[in-house]
Design a protein around this motif. Structure first.
Motif, PDB file in Angstrom:
ATOM      1  N   CYS A   1       0.806  -1.217   0.000  1.00 51.17           N
ATOM      2  CA  CYS A   1       0.000   0.000   0.000  1.00 51.17           C
ATOM      3  C   CYS A   1       0.839   1.267   0.000  1.00 51.17           C
ATOM      4  O   CYS A   1       0.392   2.308  -0.457  1.00 51.17           O
ATOM      5  N   TRP A   2       2.037   1.210   0.549  1.00 49.66           N
ATOM      6  CA  TRP A   2       2.986   2.329   0.623  1.00 49.66           C
ATOM      7  C   TRP A   2       2.588   3.410   1.641  1.00 49.66           C
ATOM      8  O   TRP A   2       3.263   4.427   1.748  1.00 49.66           O
ATOM      9  N   HIS A   3       1.547   3.220   2.428  1.00 47.67           N
ATOM     10  CA  HIS A   3       1.186   4.263   3.388  1.00 47.67           C
ATOM     11  C   HIS A   3       1.041   3.765   4.821  1.00 47.67           C
ATOM     12  O   HIS A   3       0.863   4.573   5.734  1.00 47.67           O
ATOM     13  N   CYS A   4       1.120   2.440   5.059  1.00 43.19           N
ATOM     14  CA  CYS A   4       1.017   1.940   6.429  1.00 43.19           C
ATOM     15  C   CYS A   4       2.379   2.042   7.127  1.00 43.19           C
ATOM     16  O   CYS A   4       3.404   2.319   6.507  1.00 43.19           O
ATOM     17  N   ASP A   5       2.387   1.793   8.429  1.00 41.72           N
ATOM     18  CA  ASP A   5       3.638   1.882   9.196  1.00 41.72           C
ATOM     19  C   ASP A   5       4.679   0.896   8.690  1.00 41.72           C
ATOM     20  O   ASP A   5       5.877   1.198   8.649  1.00 41.72           O
TER      21      ASP A   5
ATOM     22  N   CYS B   1       5.046  -0.349   5.624  1.00 36.71           N
ATOM     23  CA  CYS B   1       5.604   0.109   4.352  1.00 36.71           C
ATOM     24  C   CYS B   1       6.602   1.239   4.572  1.00 36.71           C
ATOM     25  O   CYS B   1       7.648   1.300   3.913  1.00 36.71           O
ATOM     26  N   ARG B   2       6.280   2.159   5.482  1.00 37.21           N
ATOM     27  CA  ARG B   2       7.170   3.281   5.733  1.00 37.21           C
ATOM     28  C   ARG B   2       8.488   2.843   6.357  1.00 37.21           C
ATOM     29  O   ARG B   2       9.483   3.564   6.298  1.00 37.21           O
TER      30      ARG B   2
ATOM     31  N   CYS C   1       2.815  -5.609   5.268  1.00 41.75           N
ATOM     32  CA  CYS C   1       1.720  -4.731   4.852  1.00 41.75           C
ATOM     33  C   CYS C   1       0.434  -5.550   4.728  1.00 41.75           C
ATOM     34  O   CYS C   1       0.445  -6.662   4.189  1.00 41.75           O
TER      35      CYS C   1
ATOM     36  N   ASN D   1       2.906   0.933  -7.413  1.00 36.08           N
ATOM     37  CA  ASN D   1       3.360   0.571  -6.068  1.00 36.08           C
ATOM     38  C   ASN D   1       4.423  -0.520  -6.061  1.00 36.08           C
ATOM     39  O   ASN D   1       4.670  -1.152  -5.025  1.00 36.08           O
TER      40      ASN D   1
END
Length: 368
Positions: free
Chosen positions: A92-96, A98-99, A106, A147
């Motif tokens: 998703c590139w926006h969850c903790d 992924c960050r 994810c 993504n």
């Protein structure tokens, strides 16, 4: 529009060549010309599984960017002509997670969380009927989704060796980042397949003092090869006394790190791993059906994890190891097939039809 040839799984252990239209290029995506795609250790299981067709398999992918949208070029810092290696994850590139670069966890990429694995976007395992269809590396070209998780590789890096980024990345993750292998540690690895050999290599590259790799009599060639790939001791568990060898190598203390890459279907390796561990050891145990005795874990002050996938850091470290040229990675790259022989490539990885396969690759530009 140009037609793209791809090897499509059409049934249980059945593959045929089909053509798909070249994906239309948008601002945020791209097209990859596949140079080589590795056959992963999990692919034979995927190949014989029901309800996973049609599918373009191939999740250890290396290639040259053929086309790239302006937004994608800016986001990835790439341009057409650059060479890359990819993760299989499409997170998703926006969850903790992924960050942190830990895409394996994810919620949109984790196999243990998604409801329908076959219809979840992930390179090498998803439904080929989902547009734009080219979701796997056993094809002439592959779609680069917005993504995608990408590593740029050197222009001169051998493509087949670069496909080791994922299995060697697993070795880095399981043995070193999650397992704690490092300077002065003693490490025990069960299973001399591509994952086990990668764990041995990663542990030694991280500074482990002694690496012990365990296999069976049928694995003799791989056990011998492991001595050139980081293992200090290679044990045939059917012919030799593993406990005696481990205790002799560790002065009776037991090992600091254990990694199981076998799957441990009956739980016997988990039990053995605990018995061979020193106090404070870290264990990566892989058996979905295994159980561990909490009292023994408490008495020995053990840390237990399950090896699962790889982070961005792990795969980049693997690529750095490959690029350094210190280790004979070429010895792992045992067989290469053209697109018309994907079926043979997957069976070879399963030990069927062709002997001596370790890490098999499919190179679409190769004939035969």
């Amino acid at each position: 529009m140009t037609a793209v040839r791809a090897a499509v799984k059409t049934g249980i252990e059945k593959t045929e060549i089909r053509e798909f239209p070249m994906p239309r290029l948008g601002d945020d995506d791209g097209i990859l010309r596949i140079e080589s795609s590795g056959v992963g250790g999990s692919d034979p299981e995927m190949y014989r599984r029901e309800n996973t067709a049609p599918c373009v398999m191939g999740h250890e992918n290396v290639g040259t960017i053929e086309a790239l949208g302006a937004g994608a070029a800016k986001r990835w810092g790439l341009r057409p002509g650059d060479r890359i290696a990819l993760h299989e994850y499409l997170p998703c590139w926006h969850c903790d997670w992924c960050r942190q670069g830990d895409y394996r966890l994810c919620m949109e990429a984790d196999f243990f969380n998604v409801k329908d694995r076959f219809n979840t976007l992930r390179y090498g395992t998803c439904n080929a009927e989902i547009a734009p269809h080219l979701w796997g590396g056993f094809a002439e070209h592959m779609y680069l989704a917005p993504n995608a998780v990408i590593h740029k590789i050197p222009a001169a890096m051998d493509a087949r060796q670069a496909t080791m980024a994922v299995p060697l990345g697993n070795g880095v993750q399981w043995a070193v980042l999650d397992g704690g292998a490092g300077l002065g540690k003693t490490v025990l690895v069960f299973g001399p397949g591509q994952q086990g050999l990668s764990c041995a290599l990663a542990a030694k590259a991280a500074g482990a003092r002694t690496v012990i790799l365990v296999g069976l009599t049928r694995d003799r060639a791989r056990l011998d090869l492991s001595l050139a790939l980081g293992a200090d001791i290679a044990v045939d568990a059917l012919q030799e006394d593993l406990t005696a060898i481990v205790m002799a190598a560790t002065g009776g203390m037991g090992v600091d790190v254990v990694v199981d890459t076998t799957g441990d279907p009956d739980g016997s390796i988990a039990e053995l791993a605990i018995s061979l561990s020193a106090k404070g050891a870290w264990l990566s145990l892989n058996g979905l059906g295994a159980s561990v005795p909490i009292n023994e874990i408490k008495k020995r002050y053990l840390t237990v994890r399950a090896p699962r996938g790889h982070s961005y850091r792990a795969v980049q470290t693997a690529l750095d190891i490959i690029a350094a040229g210190t280790w004979p990675i070429d010895k792992l790259c045992s067989h290469d097939f053209g697109l018309d022989r994907v079926h043979d490539a997957i069976l070879a990885t399963a030990g069927r039809g062709i002997e001596g396969a370790i890490h098999v690759t499919v190179s679409p530009g190769r004939a035969g």
